[in-house]
Design a protein around this motif. Structure first.
Motif, PDB file in Angstrom:
ATOM      1  N   GLY A  37       0.780  -1.138  -0.036  1.00 36.63           N
ATOM      2  CA  GLY A  37       0.199   0.009  -0.104  1.00 36.63           C
ATOM      3  C   GLY A  37       0.930   1.355   0.058  1.00 36.63           C
ATOM      4  N   LYS A  38       2.012   1.236  -0.376  1.00 36.10           N
ATOM      5  CA  LYS A  38       2.921   2.375  -0.296  1.00 36.10           C
ATOM      6  C   LYS A  38       3.006   2.955  -1.809  1.00 36.10           C
ATOM      7  CE  LYS A  38       5.399   0.592   3.470  1.00 36.10           C
ATOM      8  NZ  LYS A  38       6.837   0.456   4.163  1.00 36.10           N
ATOM      9  N   HIS A  39       3.391   4.335  -1.731  1.00 35.29           N
ATOM     10  CA  HIS A  39       3.460   5.173  -2.967  1.00 35.29           C
ATOM     11  C   HIS A  39       5.176   5.100  -3.132  1.00 35.29           C
ATOM     12  CE1 HIS A  39      -0.660   5.925  -2.310  1.00 35.29           C
ATOM     13  NE2 HIS A  39      -0.146   6.747  -1.247  1.00 35.29           N
ATOM     14  N   ARG A  40       5.465   5.111  -4.446  1.00 32.72           N
ATOM     15  CA  ARG A  40       7.115   5.470  -4.602  1.00 32.72           C
ATOM     16  C   ARG A  40       7.113   6.048  -6.041  1.00 32.72           C
ATOM     17  NH1 ARG A  40       9.807   0.510  -7.007  1.00 32.72           N
ATOM     18  NH2 ARG A  40       8.378  -0.814  -8.100  1.00 32.72           N
ATOM     19  N   THR A  41       8.425   6.580  -6.089  1.00 32.83           N
ATOM     20  CA  THR A  41       8.666   7.333  -7.411  1.00 32.83           C
ATOM     21  C   THR A  41       9.859   6.432  -8.087  1.00 32.83           C
ATOM     22  OG1 THR A  41       7.656   9.136  -6.746  1.00 32.83           O
ATOM     23  CG2 THR A  41       9.396   9.432  -8.831  1.00 32.83           C
ATOM     24  N   VAL A  42       9.606   6.273  -9.163  1.00 38.24           N
ATOM     25  CA  VAL A  42      10.937   5.396  -9.896  1.00 38.24           C
ATOM     26  C   VAL A  42      11.361   6.142 -11.407  1.00 38.24           C
ATOM     27  CG1 VAL A  42      10.185   2.972  -9.284  1.00 38.24           C
ATOM     28  CG2 VAL A  42       9.377   3.972 -11.468  1.00 38.24           C
TER      29      VAL A  42
END
Length: 102
Positions: A37-42
């Motif tokens: 349920g986490k957000h991330r940026t790649v």
């Protein structure tokens, strides 16, 4: 497939990508509600920029066709956003990217 390897995306993250998640200016992809349920940026690989721009144009063409020629309700919107922003389900930003295989 090269976008998965180049950015380190998981399969379901790639399937759920929407046009608004691609940031061509900063060359990154924003992932929402990923594993745990986490957000991330790649990072977005430089080699994929032209193919992603072309894919966004293709999605826009499909969207325009659907709006003109079909009685289409739009894409699924998370939570209660459809009630809050009823026209956004037919905007380009919320359309799924539907990546092509390379």
């Amino acid at each position: 497939m090269s976008l998965l390897y180049g950015s380190g995306l998981r399969l379901m993250e790639a399937v759920r990508l929407r046009v608004k998640d691609i940031d061509l200016d900063y060359q990154c992809i924003r992932i929402w509600n990923s594993k745990g349920g986490k957000h991330r940026t790649v990072t977005l690989p430089q080699s994929q920029l032209s193919s992603l721009k072309q894919q966004i144009e293709t999605v826009d063409q499909y969207l325009q066709h659907d709006i003109i020629h079909r009685d289409w309700a739009g894409v699924w919107m998370p939570h209660r956003l459809l009630d809050k922003y009823p026209s956004q389900s037919r905007s380009l930003a919320w359309q799924y990217l539907s990546l092509q295989q390379n």
